[in-house]
Design a protein around this motif. Structure first.
Motif, PDB file in Angstrom:
ATOM      1  N   LEU A  77      41.281  44.521  20.286  1.00 50.01           N
ATOM      2  CA  LEU A  77      42.310  45.509  20.598  1.00 50.01           C
ATOM      3  C   LEU A  77      42.838  46.194  19.345  1.00 50.01           C
ATOM      4  O   LEU A  77      42.957  45.576  18.286  1.00 50.01           O
ATOM      5  N   GLU A  78      43.166  47.480  19.498  1.00 48.90           N
ATOM      6  CA  GLU A  78      43.799  48.241  18.433  1.00 48.90           C
ATOM      7  C   GLU A  78      45.031  48.937  18.990  1.00 48.90           C
ATOM      8  O   GLU A  78      45.079  49.268  20.184  1.00 48.90           O
ATOM      9  N   ASP A  79      46.036  49.155  18.131  1.00 49.33           N
ATOM     10  CA  ASP A  79      47.185  49.919  18.593  1.00 49.33           C
ATOM     11  C   ASP A  79      46.847  51.406  18.517  1.00 49.33           C
ATOM     12  O   ASP A  79      45.738  51.792  18.121  1.00 49.33           O
ATOM     13  N   TRP A  85      45.113  44.759  16.441  1.00 43.84           N
ATOM     14  CA  TRP A  85      46.354  44.224  16.994  1.00 43.84           C
ATOM     15  C   TRP A  85      46.533  42.740  16.702  1.00 43.84           C
ATOM     16  O   TRP A  85      47.633  42.284  16.412  1.00 43.84           O
ATOM     17  N   ARG A 104      52.647  46.703  26.105  1.00 45.42           N
ATOM     18  CA  ARG A 104      52.459  47.926  25.324  1.00 45.42           C
ATOM     19  C   ARG A 104      51.063  48.483  25.551  1.00 45.42           C
ATOM     20  O   ARG A 104      50.163  47.785  26.013  1.00 45.42           O
ATOM     21  N   LEU A 106      47.541  49.545  24.399  1.00 40.82           N
ATOM     22  CA  LEU A 106      46.589  49.264  23.333  1.00 40.82           C
ATOM     23  C   LEU A 106      45.238  49.856  23.725  1.00 40.82           C
ATOM     24  O   LEU A 106      45.034  50.275  24.874  1.00 40.82           O
ATOM     25  N   GLU A 113      42.375  52.870  27.316  1.00 39.29           N
ATOM     26  CA  GLU A 113      43.730  52.334  27.218  1.00 39.29           C
ATOM     27  C   GLU A 113      43.917  51.165  28.177  1.00 39.29           C
ATOM     28  O   GLU A 113      43.366  51.143  29.280  1.00 39.29           O
TER      29      GLU A 113
END
Length: 376
Positions: A77-79, A85, A104, A106, A113
């Protein structure tokens, strides 16, 4: 000893630790694969030990491939700024008082998303993390809601532009060239400005009604309502605006039960239904007011409005009371019937749509007897 342990668990309000290695499905009667949201569980080393069917669907990673992998490999996962993340949040390090991560947005590989929240499970309040429980959700529902809000804003902006342009044009002309116009010309222009201002007021009122309906804050000021008199007022207003008197057939069944409702809101419902019948229907518009048995066998008042026009196609019946439904060749914002349904249901009533005896649309709403606001 076993009894003492059970009582202690009840006193603390916690669930006793399973004996014999029972699974979550055995303890709670729920299989993780039956959950609508994705569920991922990692052990104290950060390796995945649980991965349900929804998680596999959302991430496009098969359960057999995910089990045993480190979190950052199975869920890279990445923000929204492109930062990794797991390295950013460091669930197994950092402050020992952390209990989790709030939901949130991510990104999964490919830019998909996903809504992610996490819970840190510790054996004691400040002990090391023994389990990491992650919830995954798709963003489709949120996106639909955002599109609905965007469409609402665009629709209202479009509807406001026309009357405001007219108001601005006429007022600017009058201010610049007042002496050049006759009194009749001035009156016509001011009447147009007044009509457009009323249109803007109605649009703003619709927006406020939608906001209150959606949030469950629609206020009702209940008092005795004479529905036949209200129907008569609306019919006379339509006749005064140019409709033929013989276009309306009003049937009133006597011995109507007392009705406590918000008179302004009932006027809004009647006005919308009659205007729809006149504008989009054809032939005679029939309005019938009669006693009816509402839900739970409670006495109520039923109002039916029907016309002899082409009616509403069967495939559209289920969408009539949704936002922005206009049907074929229908103007307006498409919010009126959505508001009507919200008002009727706020009174504890029901509204339906079907095909009338004359082939046109037939709207029927039932209002229970109700009670004054201070008793409701």
């Amino acid at each position: 000893m076993a009894v003492g342990t059970s009582r202690s668990a009840e006193t603390r309000g916690t669930v006793p630790r399973p004996r014999g290695g029972e699974s979550a499905a055995e303890l709670f009667g729920v299989d993780p694969d039956d959950l609508p949201d994705g569920l991922v569980v990692a052990d104290e080393t950060g390796r995945i030990v649980g991965f349900n069917a929804a998680a596999a669907r959302i991430t496009a990673v098969a359960k057999r491939d995910a089990i045993g992998l480190p979190l950052e490999h199975a869920l890279p996962l990445e923000d929204l700024k492109g930062r990794r993340w797991w390295a950013l949040t460091d669930p197994y390090g950092g402050l020992a008082i952390r209990v989790g991560q709030p939901e949130r947005n991510l990104l999964l590989p490919g830019g998909r998303e996903v809504l992610v929240s996490a819970r840190y499970v510790r054996e004691r309040p400040t002990g090391p993390v023994r389990r990491l429980v992650i919830s995954l959700r798709g963003t489709e529902a949120r996106r639909r809601n955002e599109r609905s809000h965007a469409e609402l804003i665009a629709t209202v902006a479009h509807e406001l532009r026309s009357p405001l342009t007219s108001v601005k044009g006429f007022t600017a002309t009058l201010l610049a060239k007042w002496e050049r116009f006759t009194d009749d010309q001035k009156r016509l222009m001011l009447e147009t400005v007044d009509a457009d201002a009323n249109r803007v007021t109605r649009l703003i009122a619709e927006l406020l009604d939608i906001s209150r309906i959606d949030s469950g804050r629609l206020e009702l000021r209940r008092q005795p309502v004479d529905v036949p008199s209200a129907v008569g007022r609306h019919v006379q207003a339509l006749i005064a605006n140019g409709q033929r008197p013989d276009r309306f057939l009003v049937r009133i069944r006597r011995e109507l039960p007392d009705l406590w409702a918000d008179p302004d809101k009932i006027d809004q419902v009647l006005g919308n239904l009659l205007e729809n019948a006149v504008r989009h229907g054809a032939g005679t518009v029939t309005i019938e007011v009669a006693p009816a048995a509402a839900k739970d066998d409670e006495k109520g008042t039923a109002v039916t409005v029907s016309d002899e026009g082409p009616g509403i196609p069967e495939e559209s019946m289920g969408r009539v009371f949704t936002r922005f439904w206009r049907g074929s060749k229908r103007g307006g914002t498409g919010l009126g019937l959505y508001i009507v349904k919200g008002i009727v249901e706020a009174h504890g009533g029901t509204i339906t749509v079907g095909r009338g005896p004359g082939g046109g649309a037939e709207f029927r709403f039932i209002l229970p007897v109700g009670a004054p606001a201070y008793l409701a």
